[in-house]
Design an enzyme around this catalytic site. Structure first.
Site, PDB file in Angstrom:
ATOM      1  N   CYS A  41       0.831  -1.379  -0.041  1.00 26.05           N
ATOM      2  CA  CYS A  41       0.041  -0.147  -0.105  1.00 26.05           C
ATOM      3  C   CYS A  41       1.095   1.234   0.144  1.00 26.05           C
ATOM      4  O   CYS A  41       1.805   1.411   0.766  1.00 26.05           O
ATOM      5  CB  CYS A  41      -0.610   0.252   1.084  1.00 26.05           C
ATOM      6  SG  CYS A  41      -1.641  -1.549   1.507  1.00 26.05           S
TER       7      CYS A  41
ATOM      8  N   ARG B 129       4.776   0.342  -5.887  1.00 23.94           N
ATOM      9  CA  ARG B 129       4.738  -0.660  -5.062  1.00 23.94           C
ATOM     10  C   ARG B 129       3.553  -1.989  -5.232  1.00 23.94           C
ATOM     11  O   ARG B 129       3.528  -2.772  -4.936  1.00 23.94           O
ATOM     12  CB  ARG B 129       3.952   0.098  -3.556  1.00 23.94           C
ATOM     13  CG  ARG B 129       5.463   1.603  -3.445  1.00 23.94           C
ATOM     14  CD  ARG B 129       4.864   1.961  -1.921  1.00 23.94           C
ATOM     15  NE  ARG B 129       5.420   2.235  -0.975  1.00 23.94           N
ATOM     16  CZ  ARG B 129       5.759   2.246  -0.111  1.00 23.94           C
ATOM     17  NH1 ARG B 129       4.535   1.414   0.633  1.00 23.94           N
ATOM     18  NH2 ARG B 129       6.472   2.924   0.951  1.00 23.94           N
TER      19      ARG B 129
ATOM     20  N   TRP C 217      -2.776  -2.841  -1.884  1.00 25.27           N
ATOM     21  CA  TRP C 217      -2.814  -4.435  -2.288  1.00 25.27           C
ATOM     22  C   TRP C 217      -3.599  -5.265  -1.290  1.00 25.27           C
ATOM     23  O   TRP C 217      -3.049  -4.876  -0.447  1.00 25.27           O
ATOM     24  CB  TRP C 217      -1.487  -4.850  -2.421  1.00 25.27           C
ATOM     25  CG  TRP C 217      -1.028  -5.911  -3.082  1.00 25.27           C
ATOM     26  CD1 TRP C 217      -1.507  -7.775  -2.585  1.00 25.27           C
ATOM     27  CD2 TRP C 217      -0.002  -6.878  -3.762  1.00 25.27           C
ATOM     28  NE1 TRP C 217      -1.402  -8.417  -2.829  1.00 25.27           N
ATOM     29  CE2 TRP C 217      -0.368  -7.873  -4.323  1.00 25.27           C
ATOM     30  CE3 TRP C 217       0.061  -5.760  -5.036  1.00 25.27           C
ATOM     31  CZ2 TRP C 217       0.319  -8.314  -5.035  1.00 25.27           C
ATOM     32  CZ3 TRP C 217       0.650  -6.330  -5.967  1.00 25.27           C
ATOM     33  CH2 TRP C 217       0.334  -7.601  -6.187  1.00 25.27           C
TER      34      TRP C 217
ATOM     35  N   ASN D 235      -1.770   0.980   6.123  1.00 27.26           N
ATOM     36  CA  ASN D 235      -0.898   0.272   5.241  1.00 27.26           C
ATOM     37  C   ASN D 235      -0.779  -0.447   6.754  1.00 27.26           C
ATOM     38  O   ASN D 235       0.038   0.492   7.727  1.00 27.26           O
ATOM     39  CB  ASN D 235       0.095   0.960   5.241  1.00 27.26           C
ATOM     40  CG  ASN D 235       1.332   0.285   4.627  1.00 27.26           C
ATOM     41  OD1 ASN D 235       0.942  -1.070   3.713  1.00 27.26           O
ATOM     42  ND2 ASN D 235       2.026   0.460   3.684  1.00 27.26           N
ATOM     43  N   GLY D 236      -0.771  -2.170   6.462  1.00 23.60           N
ATOM     44  CA  GLY D 236      -0.197  -2.898   7.763  1.00 23.60           C
ATOM     45  C   GLY D 236      -1.756  -3.962   7.962  1.00 23.60           C
ATOM     46  O   GLY D 236      -2.540  -4.392   6.976  1.00 23.60           O
TER      47      GLY D 236
ATOM     48  N   GLU E 186      22.213 -18.804   6.890  1.00 21.35           N
ATOM     49  CA  GLU E 186      22.275 -17.509   6.577  1.00 21.35           C
ATOM     50  C   GLU E 186      22.407 -16.540   7.524  1.00 21.35           C
ATOM     51  O   GLU E 186      22.967 -15.682   7.201  1.00 21.35           O
ATOM     52  CB  GLU E 186      20.309 -17.297   6.630  1.00 21.35           C
ATOM     53  CG  GLU E 186      19.902 -15.686   6.740  1.00 21.35           C
ATOM     54  CD  GLU E 186      20.707 -15.775   4.703  1.00 21.35           C
ATOM     55  OE1 GLU E 186      20.351 -14.249   4.714  1.00 21.35           O
ATOM     56  OE2 GLU E 186      20.399 -16.377   3.739  1.00 21.35           O
TER      57      GLU E 186
ATOM     58  N   LYS F  69      25.260 -13.873   6.017  1.00 16.71           N
ATOM     59  CA  LYS F  69      24.560 -12.332   5.755  1.00 16.71           C
ATOM     60  C   LYS F  69      26.556 -11.993   6.043  1.00 16.71           C
ATOM     61  O   LYS F  69      26.962 -11.861   5.726  1.00 16.71           O
ATOM     62  CB  LYS F  69      23.883 -11.981   6.245  1.00 16.71           C
ATOM     63  CG  LYS F  69      22.358 -12.141   6.208  1.00 16.71           C
ATOM     64  CD  LYS F  69      22.897 -10.885   5.192  1.00 16.71           C
ATOM     65  CE  LYS F  69      21.485 -11.459   3.791  1.00 16.71           C
ATOM     66  NZ  LYS F  69      21.202 -12.865   3.406  1.00 16.71           N
TER      67      LYS F  69
ATOM     68  N   GLU G 201      29.715 -12.107   3.234  1.00 17.08           N
ATOM     69  CA  GLU G 201      28.954 -11.680   1.644  1.00 17.08           C
ATOM     70  C   GLU G 201      29.353 -10.588   2.017  1.00 17.08           C
ATOM     71  O   GLU G 201      29.140  -9.610   1.074  1.00 17.08           O
ATOM     72  CB  GLU G 201      27.718 -12.483   1.485  1.00 17.08           C
ATOM     73  CG  GLU G 201      26.672 -11.620   2.290  1.00 17.08           C
ATOM     74  CD  GLU G 201      25.041 -12.307   1.772  1.00 17.08           C
ATOM     75  OE1 GLU G 201      25.587 -12.531   0.441  1.00 17.08           O
ATOM     76  OE2 GLU G 201      24.008 -11.994   1.992  1.00 17.08           O
TER      77      GLU G 201
ATOM     78  N   HIS H  66      30.155 -33.891  15.793  1.00 17.69           N
ATOM     79  CA  HIS H  66      30.793 -34.223  14.501  1.00 17.69           C
ATOM     80  C   HIS H  66      32.514 -33.891  13.648  1.00 17.69           C
ATOM     81  O   HIS H  66      32.176 -34.515  12.395  1.00 17.69           O
ATOM     82  CB  HIS H  66      30.093 -34.873  13.863  1.00 17.69           C
ATOM     83  CG  HIS H  66      28.986 -35.900  14.136  1.00 17.69           C
ATOM     84  ND1 HIS H  66      29.180 -37.498  14.894  1.00 17.69           N
ATOM     85  CD2 HIS H  66      27.532 -35.867  15.432  1.00 17.69           C
ATOM     86  CE1 HIS H  66      28.502 -37.813  15.009  1.00 17.69           C
ATOM     87  NE2 HIS H  66      27.492 -36.512  15.345  1.00 17.69           N
TER      88      HIS H  66
ATOM     89  N   LYS I 284      23.264  -8.070  -7.121  1.00 12.73           N
ATOM     90  CA  LYS I 284      22.009  -8.005  -6.734  1.00 12.73           C
ATOM     91  C   LYS I 284      21.117  -9.244  -7.386  1.00 12.73           C
ATOM     92  O   LYS I 284      20.738 -10.717  -7.433  1.00 12.73           O
ATOM     93  CB  LYS I 284      20.919  -7.056  -6.739  1.00 12.73           C
ATOM     94  CG  LYS I 284      19.833  -7.146  -6.179  1.00 12.73           C
ATOM     95  CD  LYS I 284      19.423  -7.652  -4.601  1.00 12.73           C
ATOM     96  CE  LYS I 284      18.296  -7.669  -4.154  1.00 12.73           C
ATOM     97  NZ  LYS I 284      18.538  -7.634  -2.552  1.00 12.73           N
TER      98      LYS I 284
END
Length: 612
Positions: free
Chosen positions: A2, A27, A75, A99-100, A484, A488, A491, A507, A607
């Site tokens: 939104c 958006r 949306w 919005n939310g 992850e 992060k 990178e 192990h 990207k």
């Protein structure tokens, strides 16, 4: 996703509102509307489903006068994209755009209906208008009514209010979703971002978390979450470049981390009917996927998106009883996997929808007659066009190379899809569906709370930045979050980091433990915590520097073993991996800043990887 615009001006508002909404089209949206106060101080509005040209046609046929108004691109979340569900919403003398997600709107709606309020829509947003209107009916002023109403709202939101018979008043509020004030000459504006107000001013005041504001044409006042008046600085932005402004953030990655209450709310809202507490896949109008016919699921992706599928693997197997295989796209396409002749569904995850290896894997599956679906952030992308079912992530543009808000949006979409699969396969009870839908609805608020740990994590990062190696550990659904977190860190800070399943520590990886190697445990107090605690104590016994990310119960159970503690709010275990992604993102970000690397454009990375 939104978009919000508000104008308190000195010339006709309607064309300016539409102009601002056009700048927010990036958006994505499926309906739009505006409302103004006419010369007599009365509210009037125009709304239309579909693109802005439909709203413009409505305005051409039925113009709106007045120099004060609010506008919205929506949306659809709660309620389908109809004229009735489109914003702005009105109750009495109150007009609002939102919005939310309002988590407790069902309870508020029942209270208001008991007071005689009649609702016209299925949306959570209409509840806000009725709540403020009810407060005003009890004798509160507009400002008092909004202040009292905000205290009752649970969730993440950005709001703009217009009031009948108040031609010099515009109000706004934010909690989790962004909102900014535009400062003009004898005019004031509200917008979802600097881009919305860019045609009118280059002076922007970014509201901070929990802020609400009162605007007149000559002045603005900002109040914090405690209701105390505060000063927020004016930032000069370049109008033409506002689409890629960082606002008051140092880097795009930081901005995108802090946009996650908003991006998760938008994505979750596209899948949930919170009024009925059910899940409906956004692109499933033609029932592209009949879950009762699916006997196996293949999930294919690259990089961070692959870790999203690794989390979802647990969800689909545990909630839907569906056998799952996850694979890296670059490996999948070349090993020529044996695919099922029937009953197989291939699901691909890509932020851009153009990832070369993922696209090749998709085409391989299609050639073998499999049904296909894709979780993508760009609905016009090649992958989105070629699959049978599109599962959108409404993260919005992500500028930073290291994915943050796209990752949690992918997890949000996959979580909702797993619920859909569980119900569709007949293995999930209605009570379980209700519990999981409520857990997802609460997530944006919990993300917002977790972002409050930023300063604590920044201080910890100064110590981590001195390390040459960092180990991340997690069990079960949190093992992919450990992977992850390690990705992060390496990178964007260029520190070597590895993620392991906690149970694998003995192990081999335990040989790496020493006083110079920080070990990050991602371990909420769940059914596996006792096992994780044993691993933590093994590290502590070897003088490893333990950083424990857990909730209050987990931190209490860990005693004095951790050297550092990051306490997250309590949450349903279902959404914990999404929530626990936030601190590992913040840790990587602040370590990279401490080391002085190029956070948004780390070396050697792109990207969108559209070549092999």
């Amino acid at each position: 996703m939104c978009g919000i615009i508000g104008i308190l001006g000195n010339e006709p508002a309607a064309p300016r509102l539409v102009e601002a909404l056009q700048r927010l089209e990036y958006r994505g949206y499926d309906s739009a509307g505006i409302a103004t106060l006419n010369a007599s101080g009365k509210l009037d509005r125009r709304r239309a489903p579909g693109k802005l040209k439909n709203l413009q046609a409505e305005l051409d046929a039925n113009p709106l006068d007045g120099d004060q108004g609010i506008g919205h691109t929506r949306w659809a979340t709660h309620g389908s994209p109809t004229v009735g569900n489109a914003h702005p919403h009105v109750s009495g003398k109150v007009c609002v755009v939102h919005n939310g997600i309002i988590e407790n709107f069902r309870d508020l709606r029942q209270e208001l209906e008991a007071k005689g309020h009649t609702f016209e829509t299925e949306t959570d947003s209409e509840t806000i208008a009725h709540l403020i209107s009810s407060n005003m009916n009890e004798g509160m002023s507009e400002v008092e009514a909004v202040k009292a109403g905000l205290a009752k709202l649970q969730g993440a939101f950005a709001l703009a209010f217009l009031f009948e018979d108040r031609p010099d008043l515009l109000m706004g509020a934010r909690k989790g979703s962004p909102l900014a004030i535009g400062v003009g000459d004898g005019e004031m504006y509200l917008g979802s971002d600097a881009l919305a107000v860019a045609p009118f001013t280059n002076r922007v005041v970014y509201l901070e978390e929990g802020d609400w504001c009162v605007l007149t044409r000559e002045n603005y006042e900002v109040f914090d979450r405690k209701g105390e008046k505060v000063e927020r600085s004016v930032t000069l932005v370049q109008g033409a470049g506002a689409a890629v402004e960082k606002g008051n953030y140092r880097h795009f990655m930081q901005k995108e981390i802090f946009e996650q209450p908003d991006s998760t709310a938008r994505t979750i809202g596209a899948y949930l009917n919170v009024l009925n507490q059910t899940v409906t896949l956004p692109d499933d109008n033609d029932q592209a996927i009949d879950w009762s016919e699916v006997t196996s699921l293949y999930m294919v992706a690259c990089g961070t998106a692959h870790y999203a599928t690794r989390v979802a693997e647990y969800w689909f197997e545990q909630l839907a009883g569906l056998p799952v295989k996850t694979d890296i796209a670059s490996e999948f396409r070349y090993r020529e996997p044996a695919l099922p002749k029937s009953g197989g569904l291939a699901l691909f995850v890509s932020q851009s929808g153009e990832t070369a290896d993922t696209l090749a894997a998709l085409r391989y599956c299609k050639e073998h007659g499999m049904k296909t679906a894709a979780v993508v952030n760009v609905p016009t992308s090649t992958i989105a066009r070629e699959v049978d079912l599109v599962l959108p992530t409404l993260a919005g543009p992500e500028i930073g190379v290291a994915s943050t808000k796209a990752f949690t949006a992918q997890l949000s979409a996959l979580a909702a899809t797993a619920i859909s699969a569980g119900r569709g396969r007949g293995v999930m009870s209605r009570d379980t569906e209700i519990r999981l839908v409520r857990a997802l609805t609460e997530l944006p608020r919990l993300v917002s709370t977790t972002l409050g740990l930023d300063e604590r994590i920044e201080a910890l990062a100064r110590d981590i930045a001195k390390a040459e190696d960092v180990i991340y550990l997690g069990r079960g659904v949190h093992y992919p979050i450990a992977l992850e977190g390690a990705l992060k860190l390496k990178e964007i800070s260029y520190i070597h980091a590895e993620g392991y399943a906690s149970g694998e520590l003995k192990h081999g990886p335990i040989a790496l433990i020493d006083e110079e190697t920080p070990v990050v445990f991602v371990a909420p107090f769940d059914g596996l915590f006792e096992k994780s605690l044993s691993n933590l104590q093994e590290v502590a016994a070897r003088r490893g520097e333990v950083i424990l990310i857990s909730d209050a119960a987990g931190l209490r159970a860990a005693g004095e073993a951790p050297a550092h503690r990051i306490e997250l709010p309590d949450c349903d275990p279902f959404v914990a991996p999404i929530l626990y992604s936030i601190p590992v993102q913040l840790l990587a970000y602040h370590v990279a800043v401490e080391k002085g690397t190029d956070v948004d454009q780390p070396r050697n990375l792109a990207k969108s990887v559209t070549v092999e």
